[in-house]
Design a protein around this motif. Structure first.
Motif, PDB file in Angstrom:
ATOM      1  N   GLU A   1       0.848  -1.193   0.000  1.00  0.00           N
ATOM      2  CA  GLU A   1       0.000   0.000   0.000  1.00  0.00           C
ATOM      3  C   GLU A   1       0.881   1.240   0.000  1.00  0.00           C
TER       4      GLU A   1
ATOM      5  N   LYS B   1       1.529   3.830   1.691  1.00  0.00           N
ATOM      6  CA  LYS B   1       1.435   4.484   2.994  1.00  0.00           C
ATOM      7  C   LYS B   1       2.814   4.452   3.639  1.00  0.00           C
TER       8      LYS B   1
ATOM      9  N   ASN C   1       7.014   7.948   0.972  1.00  0.00           N
ATOM     10  CA  ASN C   1       6.409   7.090   1.992  1.00  0.00           C
ATOM     11  C   ASN C   1       7.352   5.995   2.488  1.00  0.00           C
TER      12      ASN C   1
END
Length: 190
Positions: A47, A49, A99
């Protein structure tokens, strides 16, 4: 005659099919090192993130898979190449460089991979420049922090001015790893 023709056509088709499937390696985060490939049907992808990664780099292997082989001083160590692959895999999976929070903690025999060229040549008695420096530069450019174990430096009588210019020094690899695990870092051992 027909079976031979069939074999030739089959070989040509399989060569073209294989070539078409394997595209050029991608380097979305670490430029020029650790090339990876997109996998069209992948169901497990990261992901985009905040992702905290700690690479525990302890071995100076250049001949991965053949530990009995002599080190090849013209090649970077496998752990640094795999670190670049790790970041590029996250990039291909959609994780942005912003990230990724990555620390490479270097200790054990891997410490010598951080030598600047002159110290590398003197230590290993070789004419080669340190082949790890270009990949270390690319990792630094990608935002990776390189932290070396102060205890490993002291045990080997290595000074900071002998190392890659962006190397940071920790009290120890062990305390750095335990601290970062408590902060939520995932640890990879290379």
């Amino acid at each position: 005659m027909k079976p031979v023709l069939l074999v030739i056509v089959t070989l040509i088709f399989s060569i073209n099919f294989t070539s078409a499937q394997k595209a050029d390696a991608l380097h979305p985060i670490v430029k020029g090192f650790g090339g990876v490939y997109e996998i069209e049907d992948a169901v497990e992808i990261p992901e985009n993130k905040k992702t905290k990664i700690l690479v525990d780099l302890i071995k100076a292997e250049t001949n991965r898979g053949n530990p009995a082989a002599e080190p090849d001083f013209s090649k970077p160590i496998w752990g640094l190449i795999n670190t670049a692959r790790l970041l590029n895999l996250h990039g291909v999976g959609g994780v942005s460089k912003e990230n990724l929070e990555v620390i490479v903690v270097v200790h054990g025999t891997a410490v010598m991979s951080l030598f600047e060229d002159k110290s590398y040549q003197e230590f290993f008695e070789t004419k080669y420049d340190n082949p790890n420096l270009p990949i270390l530069d690319a990792l630094h450019e990608a935002g990776v922090r390189v932290v070396v174990c102060g205890q490993s430096l002291l045990a080997r009588d290595i000074k900071k001015d002998q190392l890659f210019e962006h190397t940071e020094i920790a009290l120890s690899a062990l305390t750095t790893i335990s601290k970062r695990v408590q902060e939520g870092y995932v640890v990879y051992n290379f």
